[in-house]
Design a protein around this motif. Structure first.
Motif, short mmCIF file in Angstrom:
data_model
loop_
_atom_site.label_atom_id
_atom_site.label_comp_id
_atom_site.label_asym_id
_atom_site.label_seq_id
_atom_site.Cartn_x
_atom_site.Cartn_y
_atom_site.Cartn_z
N LYS A 9 0.83 -1.20 0.00
CA LYS A 9 0.00 0.00 0.00
C LYS A 9 0.87 1.26 0.00
N VAL A 10 2.00 1.21 0.73
CA VAL A 10 2.92 2.34 0.71
C VAL A 10 3.50 2.51 -0.70
N ALA A 11 3.93 1.41 -1.31
CA ALA A 11 4.48 1.47 -2.68
C ALA A 11 3.44 2.00 -3.65
N ASP A 12 2.21 1.50 -3.54
CA ASP A 12 1.13 1.98 -4.41
C ASP A 12 0.93 3.49 -4.23
N SER A 13 0.98 3.94 -2.98
CA SER A 13 0.80 5.36 -2.71
C SER A 13 1.94 6.18 -3.30
N LEU A 14 3.18 5.73 -3.08
CA LEU A 14 4.34 6.47 -3.56
C LEU A 14 4.39 6.58 -5.08
N PHE A 15 3.96 5.52 -5.76
CA PHE A 15 4.05 5.50 -7.22
C PHE A 15 2.75 5.92 -7.90
N ASN A 16 1.75 6.30 -7.12
CA ASN A 16 0.51 6.83 -7.66
C ASN A 16 0.81 8.23 -8.24
N PRO A 17 0.49 8.46 -9.50
CA PRO A 17 0.80 9.77 -10.10
C PRO A 17 0.22 10.96 -9.35
N ASP A 18 -0.95 10.78 -8.74
CA ASP A 18 -1.57 11.87 -7.99
C ASP A 18 -0.78 12.20 -6.72
N VAL A 19 -0.07 11.23 -6.19
CA VAL A 19 0.72 11.43 -4.98
C VAL A 19 2.16 11.79 -5.34
N SER A 20 2.69 11.15 -6.36
CA SER A 20 4.11 11.36 -6.69
C SER A 20 4.42 12.80 -7.09
N ILE A 21 3.46 13.52 -7.67
CA ILE A 21 3.73 14.92 -8.01
C ILE A 21 3.90 15.76 -6.73
N ILE A 22 3.16 15.42 -5.70
CA ILE A 22 3.30 16.12 -4.42
C ILE A 22 4.62 15.74 -3.78
N MET A 23 4.94 14.45 -3.79
CA MET A 23 6.19 13.98 -3.20
C MET A 23 7.39 14.60 -3.91
N ALA A 24 7.29 14.79 -5.21
CA ALA A 24 8.39 15.42 -5.96
C ALA A 24 8.62 16.85 -5.47
N GLU A 25 7.55 17.56 -5.16
CA GLU A 25 7.67 18.92 -4.63
C GLU A 25 8.30 18.93 -3.24
N LEU A 26 8.03 17.89 -2.47
CA LEU A 26 8.55 17.81 -1.10
C LEU A 26 9.99 17.30 -1.05
N GLU A 27 10.48 16.84 -2.18
CA GLU A 27 11.84 16.29 -2.25
C GLU A 27 12.89 17.30 -1.80
N SER A 28 12.68 18.57 -2.12
CA SER A 28 13.67 19.60 -1.78
C SER A 28 13.47 20.17 -0.38
N GLY A 29 12.47 19.69 0.33
CA GLY A 29 12.24 20.16 1.70
C GLY A 29 10.77 20.41 1.97
N PRO A 30 10.43 20.66 3.24
CA PRO A 30 9.04 20.90 3.63
C PRO A 30 8.45 22.10 2.90
N LYS A 31 7.15 22.01 2.65
CA LYS A 31 6.43 23.09 1.96
C LYS A 31 5.10 23.34 2.65
#
Length: 99
Positions: A9-31
Motif C-alpha cells: 500500500k505504501v508502494a502503491d501510494s508512492l508511485f501513484n501519479p496523484d501522490v508522486s507529483i506532491i512527493m516530488a515537490e517535497l523532495e527539496s524540503g518541507p512546503k
C-alpha cells in the motif's frame, strides 16, 4: 502515526501519479500547503487527502500547514523494498549490457 504499515500500500501510494507529483515537490524540503496548492493546482484539502496513508504511516510529516517527508524512513523503505530492489537490479544489469 502508525509504526507498522502495508508495504504494498505504501508502494502503491508512492508511485501513484496523484501522490508522486506532491512527493516530488517535497523532495527539496518541507512546503506549506498553500504553496503546494498554488504550484500544483491542487486544492489544499485534496493534498491532505492524497497523502493520507503516507501521513498515517509517518512517511509524510505534517506540522500545522507544512508538509515534509521523513527522508530516512523513505530511504529505508526503498532500500528494503523487494520490488524496488528487483527493478534497480534489473536496470543495473541492463545498463551493464548496454555499456
Amino acid at each position: 502515526m502508525s509504526m507498522s504499515y502495508d508495504k504494498s500500500k505504501v508502494a502503491d501510494s508512492l508511485f501513484n501519479p496523484d501522490v508522486s507529483i506532491i512527493m516530488a515537490e517535497l523532495e527539496s524540503g518541507p512546503k506549506e500547503s498553500a504553496l503546494l496548492s498554488s504550484t500544483l493546482g491542487i486544492p489544499e484539502p485534496e493534498i491532505k487527502t492524497r497523502l493520507e496513508y503516507l501521513i498515517e504511516t509517518g512517511f509524510v510529516i505534517v506540522s500545522g500547514t507544512t508538509y515534509g517527508v521523513d527522508s530516512e524512513k523513505l530511504a529505508k523503505f526503498m532500500e528494503n523494498d523487494e520490488n524496488y530492489k528487483g527493478v534497480v537490479d534489473g536496470l543495473t544489469e541492463l545498463d551493464s549490457y548496454l555499456n
